[in-house]
Structure formats: structure tokens, C-alpha cells
Design an enzyme around this catalytic site. Sequence first.
Site, PDB file in Angstrom:
ATOM      1  N   HIS A 166       6.919   6.919   5.899  1.00 53.27           N
ATOM      2  CA  HIS A 166       6.495   7.099   4.500  1.00 53.27           C
ATOM      3  C   HIS A 166       5.453   6.038   4.106  1.00 53.27           C
ATOM      4  CE1 HIS A 166       7.295   8.266   0.223  1.00 53.27           C
ATOM      5  NE2 HIS A 166       6.873   7.030   0.012  1.00 53.27           N
ATOM      6  N   GLU A 167       5.774   4.786   4.326  1.00 54.80           N
ATOM      7  CA  GLU A 167       4.841   3.717   3.940  1.00 54.80           C
ATOM      8  C   GLU A 167       3.561   3.793   4.783  1.00 54.80           C
ATOM      9  OE1 GLU A 167       5.343   2.327   1.184  1.00 54.80           O
ATOM     10  OE2 GLU A 167       7.438   2.942   1.025  1.00 54.80           O
ATOM     11  N   HIS A 182       1.151   6.077   3.093  1.00 56.56           N
ATOM     12  CA  HIS A 182       0.408   5.369   2.041  1.00 56.56           C
ATOM     13  C   HIS A 182      -0.699   4.510   2.663  1.00 56.56           C
ATOM     14  CE1 HIS A 182       2.811   6.390  -1.461  1.00 56.56           C
ATOM     15  NE2 HIS A 182       3.934   5.966  -0.918  1.00 56.56           N
ATOM     16  N   GLU A 193       1.418   9.574  -3.212  1.00 54.53           N
ATOM     17  CA  GLU A 193       2.707  10.056  -2.739  1.00 54.53           C
ATOM     18  C   GLU A 193       2.527  11.311  -1.880  1.00 54.53           C
ATOM     19  OE1 GLU A 193       5.093   8.045  -3.122  1.00 54.53           O
ATOM     20  OE2 GLU A 193       6.889   9.210  -2.663  1.00 54.53           O
TER      21      GLU A 193
HETATM   22 ZN    ZN Z   1       5.860   6.362  -1.725  1.00 58.58          ZN
END
Ligand code: ZN
Length: 507
Positions: free
Chosen positions: A270-271, A274, A300
Site C-alpha cells: 500500500h505505502e 503511494h 489513495e
Molecule cells: Zn493510503
Amino acid sequence: MQTIERTHPQLQELKTRLTEINDIESAASLLYWDQATYMPAGGAAARGRQMATLRQLAHIKFTDAAIGQLLADLRDYEASLSYDSDEASLIRITRHDYEKAVKIPASFTAKFSQHSAQCYEAWAKARPENDFAAVQPYLEKTLELSREMANFFPGYEHIADPLIDEADHGMKATSVRSLFAQLRQQLVPIVEAIASQPIADASVLHQTFPEDQQLAFSLQVIKQLGYDFQRGRQDKTLHPFMTKFSTGDVRITTRVRENDLNEGLFSTIHETGHALYEQGINREFEATPLAGGTSSGVHESQSRLWENFVGRSRNFWQFFYPQIQAAFPSQLSNLSLETFYRAINKVERSLIRTDADEVTYNLHVMIRFDLELQLLEGSLAVRDLPQAWNERYRSDLGIVPPSDSNGVLQDVHWYGGMIGGMFQGYTLGNLMSAQFFDAALQANSAIPTQMTQGNFNTLHDWLKQNIYQHGRKYPPAELVERVTGATLSIDPFISHIKRKYGELYAL
Ligand code: ZN
């Protein structure tokens, strides 16, 4: 961008000032990163002050009348450039930020940051003690200040609009509300249908997985996804986040639980999503307001695209499953890929947003979004918030939190920030991730097959080309239309959920 000698002198002056402001802000971000990773607890009080000093300094420099004058002087020059050009975009985005920043008095910012520090402290104590009453007066004050903030931007349709705009530029309460109403209508029956079936067995993910091996495996994964370690690093923290100090230094943080394979791996992916966005921004934008993700929703969309559409897909695990089996032979060698795939995609109606699966997650977000609007409108009082929270959990998810700790007190957002604009980005991001991923597949039908071979370059390049490189040039709604040829819609997300979970749960 044009070469120095051709650059308009006022634009050069503006860039010089913006670089200085960016440097101060980056120093504040570095102080925050250090606080969340390596700083000893004793540093907390001074660190809070140091960050506030730097942020205030950056704010003073940015709201300087000289910036306003430069922007005014540049109007004709901007009009002579094409909308898409880097220079016109830089002037446009800087003007947007400047016009917003000068409307908020410095005295308000100081008052708000002092209050939110106290509110956060009260919440950190109230949550484990399940004591909403203790934090209620602080939250009432937060609501009052959030309304005050919104009222610095008169002329809104809905009082939440200025707060939503802060995170998701150009989005409004009415449009988000109607999108969410459609989504909720589709999702609730899907969740009910899944819940009527036996819950998938995910116990295999809750054996003991030593931390070092988990970290080593997830580093291997994110290298393969395209995270550039020459321009980034990963460290451990309590609540994972991504941060950036320049386009050449985009860092991620992670957290590992030895009894939960999901936690470390998927929060790392997830990170990384980003970070891939930030690492992919045109490096010519360095140290300007263009060098960042365009909204919390689009940001997101990238974390969720890599986490869910890549990391939780069967194609991805066709490549990585033998590798994770080799990393954890005693835990996984006798387990089939299919059982593992079902475990990482288990759907369950649960109480905690951050632990929620891909299907139920948005229901958690939409509950918070609706309650924020009601609080701001004045149709819901803070003292009635826990009850309203529990009622929505009953109607949307069919479960009621046994305590406020697992209910209204679970997220830090309202207790450490504003009420309003805090949550919609998560769901907008999920909707966008589906729409972007569909567009990528339409352009390159080989992407799924490539994923089974551990090749993510085509997907990564497409995202860089269409989304990442632009930084903040285009606001979210415009970016979605440019990239996908359509306005933001719930359809790609709902189709994805029906396709994937329809198969998993024989719906
Ligand atoms: Zn996030």
C-alpha cells in the site's frame, strides 16, 4: 520547463521563493519522519514545537504579499501559455494554493493546532478507557473550529465543501454524496450475500511468521514492483505512512505483526503504491507546488491499485507464491495457492475500518463521511455521535460495536484534525483505482499475463505516463476524465467486486 534564460523574470523570482518554502516544509517532514521512526520518546515536546515553528515559517513566507504581487504580474504571461504547459500549470496551482492560504488567518491556525494537540491527547487516553464522554467537549470544540474554517470560504453550497476541497480539490458534498449513495445501494446486498455463506478460513495467515523474514520478503516484492531504493528507503513505525523530502527521496514505513502475514505485506505494498506515485512525478517539478499527488483520492487510488488490483490478485501470486513458500517453508509448503488466495481475500463484516477487506471497506468510510456532514450541518450533536455511529453499523454492516473504543473512538482523524473532508478520499480512491486499472488493461491487454511472470513494468509505465508524471497539474475529476475518457463512476469498482468475489463466493 523552459531554460533559465528564456524564463520570465517574475516566474524565476516566484520559483526561487517557492523553492525556499519547499525546503522549510521538507525539513518539517523530515522531523516528522524521524519522530515516527527513531526519535526517543523524550524528544516529543520539543519536536512538536520545532515542526510547528517550521510550518509557521513556511506559511508566513507563502502568504507574503510579494507572492501575491508576482502572481498578479504573471497573469498576462500565464494567459499567453497553453493550459497544459508546465509553466502555466505552476502559476495556476500556486495561485490556487495562495488564494486559499491567505484566507486563513495565522491566529486561527495557531488556535487550531493548539486545540488539536489537546484533543489528540484526550483521545489517546479516552480510547483505551472507552470513555467518549471525556473527549466529547474537545470534539465539540473541533466541530466549532471546523465550521469556522469552512466559513473562511463563503459562498459554498454545503458547509463541508471547503473542507472536502482541501483534500480532494474540486469535489463537493453533493456530488460525493450521490456517488456514495449509489455505491452503498450496490454494496450492502453484496456484503449480505457473502455474509450468508461460511467465512473463508484465514487461519493460515495467523501462524508465526518471524519479522525479519517478513521484512525481507516484502522488500523483494516492492523492488519487483518498481520501488526505487536509490530514491527511497523503508523503516519501521507504529502507523505506516509514506513521506517525501524531494523527488529523489521518497520514503515508506511499515509495521509487522508476527502472527499476521496480512499486516506487514499489504501495508508495505500500500505505502509503495503511494511512493511509486511520488517517485514518478516529473523531476523538473522538483521543489514546486506541482511536485506532489493531486488529491488524497488520487493518492489513495494508487496505494489501493497496487495493494488490491495487483497484490491481492491471483496473477500476482502465481508468480510470488512459490517465493513466499520458500521464505516460510514450515508454514506454507503444504498449502495450495488457492487456499492462500482465498485467505488473503477473506470477506467479513467487522468493526475496524483499517482491518476491513476490499468489499466491506467502503461501507466503513461512507458511514464516517455521512456523519461528518450531519455534524457540520448541525443535524447531529456530538453527544449523540456514538449512538448514530452504532445505528449506522447495524444498518450497513449488520453488527454493533460492543464499545466506543471499537466504534466511534477508533480513528484518529477527527481527534487530531478537522471534522469534514477527512474520509471521502479513501472511497474516491477505491473507485478511481478500479477505473484507472480498467483503462490500463484496455491500453495493454498483456498486463495480467505479465503479472504472472513477475513483470510489472508495462503497468508501472502506463501509470507514470498517464498519472504520475503530471503531479498536481490536473485536479482529480479532470485527471480521471483525461486518463479514462469518462467521469468518475462506481461501475468499474462494482464490476470488479462482482467478478472477483462472485467467483470466490459463488454468488
Ligand atoms: Zn493510503
